[in-house]
Every structure is written in C-alpha cells, then in structure tokens.
Scaffold this motif. Structure first.
Motif, PDB file in Angstrom:
ATOM      1  N   SER A   1      37.238   2.381  28.382  1.00  0.00           N
ATOM      2  CA  SER A   1      36.297   2.389  27.329  1.00  0.00           C
ATOM      3  C   SER A   1      35.066   1.420  27.141  1.00  0.00           C
ATOM      4  N   GLU A   2      35.576   0.198  27.560  1.00  0.00           N
ATOM      5  CA  GLU A   2      34.841  -0.799  27.273  1.00  0.00           C
ATOM      6  C   GLU A   2      34.069  -1.507  28.596  1.00  0.00           C
ATOM      7  N   LEU A   3      34.507  -0.765  29.553  1.00  0.00           N
ATOM      8  CA  LEU A   3      34.044  -1.413  30.780  1.00  0.00           C
ATOM      9  C   LEU A   3      32.656  -0.793  31.033  1.00  0.00           C
ATOM     10  N   SER A   4      31.937  -1.887  31.777  1.00  0.00           N
ATOM     11  CA  SER A   4      30.383  -1.467  32.091  1.00  0.00           C
ATOM     12  C   SER A   4      30.104  -0.440  33.047  1.00  0.00           C
ATOM     13  N   ILE A   5      29.261   0.370  33.028  1.00  0.00           N
ATOM     14  CA  ILE A   5      28.952   1.560  34.072  1.00  0.00           C
ATOM     15  C   ILE A   5      29.408   0.995  35.158  1.00  0.00           C
ATOM     16  N   ARG A   6      28.888  -0.270  35.710  1.00  0.00           N
ATOM     17  CA  ARG A   6      29.320  -0.593  36.923  1.00  0.00           C
ATOM     18  C   ARG A   6      30.655  -0.381  37.344  1.00  0.00           C
ATOM     19  N   GLU A   7      31.322  -0.959  36.239  1.00  0.00           N
ATOM     20  CA  GLU A   7      33.130  -1.100  36.623  1.00  0.00           C
ATOM     21  C   GLU A   7      33.323   0.311  36.764  1.00  0.00           C
ATOM     22  N   LYS A   8      32.863   1.305  36.046  1.00  0.00           N
ATOM     23  CA  LYS A   8      33.487   2.746  35.887  1.00  0.00           C
ATOM     24  C   LYS A   8      33.102   3.187  37.310  1.00  0.00           C
ATOM     25  N   ILE A   9      32.035   3.010  37.774  1.00  0.00           N
ATOM     26  CA  ILE A   9      31.335   3.401  39.037  1.00  0.00           C
ATOM     27  C   ILE A   9      32.617   2.904  40.075  1.00  0.00           C
ATOM     28  N   TRP A  10      32.588   1.746  40.094  1.00  0.00           N
ATOM     29  CA  TRP A  10      33.774   1.208  41.192  1.00  0.00           C
ATOM     30  C   TRP A  10      35.160   2.037  41.055  1.00  0.00           C
ATOM     31  N   GLN A  11      35.466   2.206  40.007  1.00  0.00           N
ATOM     32  CA  GLN A  11      36.782   2.701  39.747  1.00  0.00           C
ATOM     33  C   GLN A  11      36.735   4.170  40.176  1.00  0.00           C
ATOM     34  N   ILE A  12      35.787   4.947  39.771  1.00  0.00           N
ATOM     35  CA  ILE A  12      35.554   6.470  40.237  1.00  0.00           C
ATOM     36  C   ILE A  12      35.546   6.383  41.910  1.00  0.00           C
ATOM     37  N   ILE A  13      34.789   5.688  42.281  1.00  0.00           N
ATOM     38  CA  ILE A  13      34.609   5.600  43.667  1.00  0.00           C
ATOM     39  C   ILE A  13      35.925   5.387  44.430  1.00  0.00           C
ATOM     40  N   ALA A  14      36.631   4.567  43.998  1.00  0.00           N
ATOM     41  CA  ALA A  14      37.890   4.375  44.405  1.00  0.00           C
ATOM     42  C   ALA A  14      39.058   5.243  44.076  1.00  0.00           C
ATOM     43  N   TYR A  15      38.883   6.158  43.429  1.00  0.00           N
ATOM     44  CA  TYR A  15      39.522   7.452  43.095  1.00  0.00           C
ATOM     45  C   TYR A  15      39.340   8.488  44.153  1.00  0.00           C
ATOM     46  N   ILE A  16      38.132   8.204  44.979  1.00  0.00           N
ATOM     47  CA  ILE A  16      37.602   9.490  45.843  1.00  0.00           C
ATOM     48  C   ILE A  16      38.954   9.722  47.043  1.00  0.00           C
ATOM     49  N   PRO A  17      39.272  10.823  47.083  1.00  0.00           N
ATOM     50  CA  PRO A  17      40.544  10.834  47.968  1.00  0.00           C
ATOM     51  C   PRO A  17      39.854  10.710  49.717  1.00  0.00           C
ATOM     52  N   GLU A  18      40.853  10.761  50.449  1.00  0.00           N
ATOM     53  CA  GLU A  18      40.417  10.849  51.848  1.00  0.00           C
ATOM     54  C   GLU A  18      39.989  12.046  52.505  1.00  0.00           C
ATOM     55  N   GLY A  19      39.000  12.057  53.285  1.00  0.00           N
ATOM     56  CA  GLY A  19      38.688  13.221  53.728  1.00  0.00           C
ATOM     57  C   GLY A  19      37.623  14.018  52.656  1.00  0.00           C
ATOM     58  N   ARG A  20      37.096  13.354  51.561  1.00  0.00           N
ATOM     59  CA  ARG A  20      36.437  13.897  50.677  1.00  0.00           C
ATOM     60  C   ARG A  20      35.155  13.196  50.294  1.00  0.00           C
ATOM     61  N   VAL A  21      34.123  13.962  50.008  1.00  0.00           N
ATOM     62  CA  VAL A  21      32.952  13.047  49.741  1.00  0.00           C
ATOM     63  C   VAL A  21      32.406  13.354  48.134  1.00  0.00           C
ATOM     64  N   ALA A  22      31.722  12.422  47.834  1.00  0.00           N
ATOM     65  CA  ALA A  22      30.963  12.779  46.283  1.00  0.00           C
ATOM     66  C   ALA A  22      29.774  12.211  46.363  1.00  0.00           C
ATOM     67  N   SER A  23      28.811  12.912  45.475  1.00  0.00           N
ATOM     68  CA  SER A  23      27.372  12.679  45.597  1.00  0.00           C
ATOM     69  C   SER A  23      27.164  11.468  44.241  1.00  0.00           C
ATOM     70  N   TYR A  24      26.217  10.909  44.243  1.00  0.00           N
ATOM     71  CA  TYR A  24      25.862   9.928  43.417  1.00  0.00           C
ATOM     72  C   TYR A  24      25.976  10.378  41.882  1.00  0.00           C
ATOM     73  N   GLY A  25      25.164  11.553  42.066  1.00  0.00           N
ATOM     74  CA  GLY A  25      25.218  12.455  40.529  1.00  0.00           C
ATOM     75  C   GLY A  25      26.388  12.502  40.055  1.00  0.00           C
ATOM     76  N   GLN A  26      27.383  13.123  40.971  1.00  0.00           N
ATOM     77  CA  GLN A  26      28.714  13.623  40.548  1.00  0.00           C
ATOM     78  C   GLN A  26      29.564  12.295  40.003  1.00  0.00           C
ATOM     79  N   ILE A  27      29.253  11.086  40.603  1.00  0.00           N
ATOM     80  CA  ILE A  27      29.944  10.161  40.380  1.00  0.00           C
ATOM     81  C   ILE A  27      29.565   9.583  38.782  1.00  0.00           C
TER      82      ILE A  27
END
Length: 106
Positions: free
Chosen positions: A3-29
């Motif tokens: 909750s206290e992480l910067s947006i950037r930190e969140k972005i890193w986390q979210i991207i790290a959660y993207i499963p293999e063989g799957r893609v996500a758009s910037y807006g989605q992240i």
DNA sequence: CAAGGGGCTGTCA
DNA sequence: TTGACAGCCCCTT
C-alpha cells in the motif's frame, strides 16, 4: 501489502506476476496498479530497468497487441523472440490479446 | 519552482 | 485499417 509502495514499485511487482506465455498491456498493468492513466509511466519505468532485470518486460505490450518499439530496434526483435520462445504467436506482427492477454484468455 | 519528455490510451474521421 | 488530437500523470533537468 504494497500500500505504501510507489507506483513504480507496484508496476515492477505486477509485471513480475505476469505468467509465462502471456502478455499484458501498459494500460492493464497501470489499471491493476490502481491507476488506469499511468500507462505511460509503465513504459517509462520499464525503460529504467537494468538490462539484467529479471522482470518479464518483454511480456508488456501496448493496447493494440503490438510492441511499441520500431522493428529496426534490437529491443523489438528481442522482445518478440522471447515471447515466441514462451509460446506467444505473432500474427501479422501483432499478438492476439484474446488468446495471450493476461487474465483475458481464461 | 517551472518546463519538457515519455516503450500510452481512447475516440473520431 | 491507419492517422491525427487530446488527456493523463510521473520523473528528470
């Protein structure tokens, strides 16, 4: 918990959660991060990542299902190469978000 | 403190 | 389908 992480930190986390063989758009992240308008920030953030980053930045594409880099760019071919290696298929130079979109093809 | 840029998005023609 | 315009917010000079 981030909750206290910067947006950037969140972005890193979210991207790290993207499963293999799957893609996500910037807006989605950005949306998952809680800010639908931070799509650009996502791109800026990825750009700031080190080359040896373990984040699957190559699984991040734009809302059109295309890579935001020019084909003449090494990053483009590298990203595409990695995605194909994970099972993602490029059709006409773009990806079907319907099939490979993160949490969108399930 | 102010200004500029950025791996974007969505809508209209 | 592509092209153009405006909007959104953060980060670095």
């Amino acid at each position: 918990m981030n909750s206290e992480l910067s947006i950037r930190e969140k972005i890193w986390q979210i991207i790290a959660y993207i499963p293999e063989g799957r893609v996500a758009s910037y807006g989605q992240i950005a949306r998952v991060a809680g800010c639908p308008n931070h799509a650009r920030l996502v791109g800026n953030t990825l750009r700031n990542l080190p080359k040896d980053t373990k984040l699957p930045w190559h699984r991040v594409i734009n809302s059109q299902g295309r890579i935001s880099f020019p084909e003449s760019s090494g990053a483009y071919q590298e990203q595409r190469n990695r995605l194909e290696a994970e099972g993602v298929i490029f059709a006409a130079g773009r990806i079907s978000l319907k099939e490979f979109g993160w949490q969108d093809g399930v």
